[in-house]
Motif scaffolding. Structure first.
Motif, PDB file in Angstrom:
ATOM      1  N   GLU A  61     -50.153   2.332   8.060  1.00  0.00           N
ATOM      2  CA  GLU A  61     -49.811   1.507   9.237  1.00  0.00           C
ATOM      3  C   GLU A  61     -48.674   0.534   8.924  1.00  0.00           C
ATOM      4  N   LYS A  62     -48.675  -0.046   7.707  1.00  0.00           N
ATOM      5  CA  LYS A  62     -47.599  -0.962   7.318  1.00  0.00           C
ATOM      6  C   LYS A  62     -46.255  -0.233   7.261  1.00  0.00           C
ATOM      7  N   ILE A  63     -46.264   0.976   6.720  1.00  0.00           N
ATOM      8  CA  ILE A  63     -45.019   1.762   6.658  1.00  0.00           C
ATOM      9  C   ILE A  63     -44.556   2.094   8.069  1.00  0.00           C
ATOM     10  N   PHE A  64     -45.477   2.448   8.938  1.00  0.00           N
ATOM     11  CA  PHE A  64     -45.125   2.744  10.326  1.00  0.00           C
ATOM     12  C   PHE A  64     -44.527   1.516  11.009  1.00  0.00           C
ATOM     13  N   ALA A  65     -45.081   0.341  10.738  1.00  0.00           N
ATOM     14  CA  ALA A  65     -44.546  -0.898  11.307  1.00  0.00           C
ATOM     15  C   ALA A  65     -43.122  -1.153  10.809  1.00  0.00           C
ATOM     16  N   GLN A  66     -42.866  -0.868   9.525  1.00  0.00           N
ATOM     17  CA  GLN A  66     -41.513  -1.032   8.991  1.00  0.00           C
ATOM     18  C   GLN A  66     -40.547  -0.054   9.651  1.00  0.00           C
ATOM     19  N   LEU A  67     -40.989   1.166   9.879  1.00  0.00           N
ATOM     20  CA  LEU A  67     -40.131   2.141  10.563  1.00  0.00           C
ATOM     21  C   LEU A  67     -39.816   1.695  11.988  1.00  0.00           C
ATOM     22  N   ARG A  68     -40.800   1.145  12.683  1.00  0.00           N
ATOM     23  CA  ARG A  68     -40.550   0.666  14.052  1.00  0.00           C
ATOM     24  C   ARG A  68     -39.573  -0.495  14.077  1.00  0.00           C
ATOM     25  N   SER A  69     -39.531  -1.274  12.977  1.00  0.00           N
ATOM     26  CA  SER A  69     -38.590  -2.399  12.936  1.00  0.00           C
ATOM     27  C   SER A  69     -37.215  -1.973  12.418  1.00  0.00           C
TER      28      SER A  69
END
Length: 118
Positions: A61-69
């Protein structure tokens, strides 16, 4: 000198029942102890597996959040608008994630836990 007569003690029915009951209680106590130990080990194993899974899912989830940013973290494979990465759960399991970015909208293609085949 007085002679004493040495006789063996009389073991009657009530004594045999008492001895049998004590032996049964000992056997049942040992079986209960064995069951409790096995249950504790199973509960600990389940706790460790669930904790490892949710730690890996949190990392995904943290990696996904970084990708969204807009940040592409290390370990993420980018192929055009498709992104994929893996987060380890254990030595033989990992969470595999595949995402796509179409018109500024993120789509989750797959988010699965996978085992390594050895």
């Amino acid at each position: 000198m007085k002679r004493t007569d040495m006789r063996t003690p009389f073991v009657g029915g009530s004594s045999l029942i008492t001895i049998f009951a004590i032996l049964c209680m000992i056997v049942f106590t040992l079986l209960t102890l064995s069951t409790v130990t096995s249950s504790r080990d199973l509960a600990l194993s389940s706790y460790n597996a669930v904790t490892a899974y949710y730690n890996a899912d949190s990392e995904a989830e943290k990696i996904f959040a970084q990708l969204r940013s807009g940040i592409i973290p290390e370990g993420v494979i980018a192929n055009g608008n498709y992104y994929s990465y893996k987060c380890p759960i254990s030595e033989t399991q990992f969470i595999s994630v595949e995402l796509s970015l179409i018109d500024d909208e993120w789509n989750i293609i797959s988010w699965n836990s996978t085992s390594l085949i050895q």
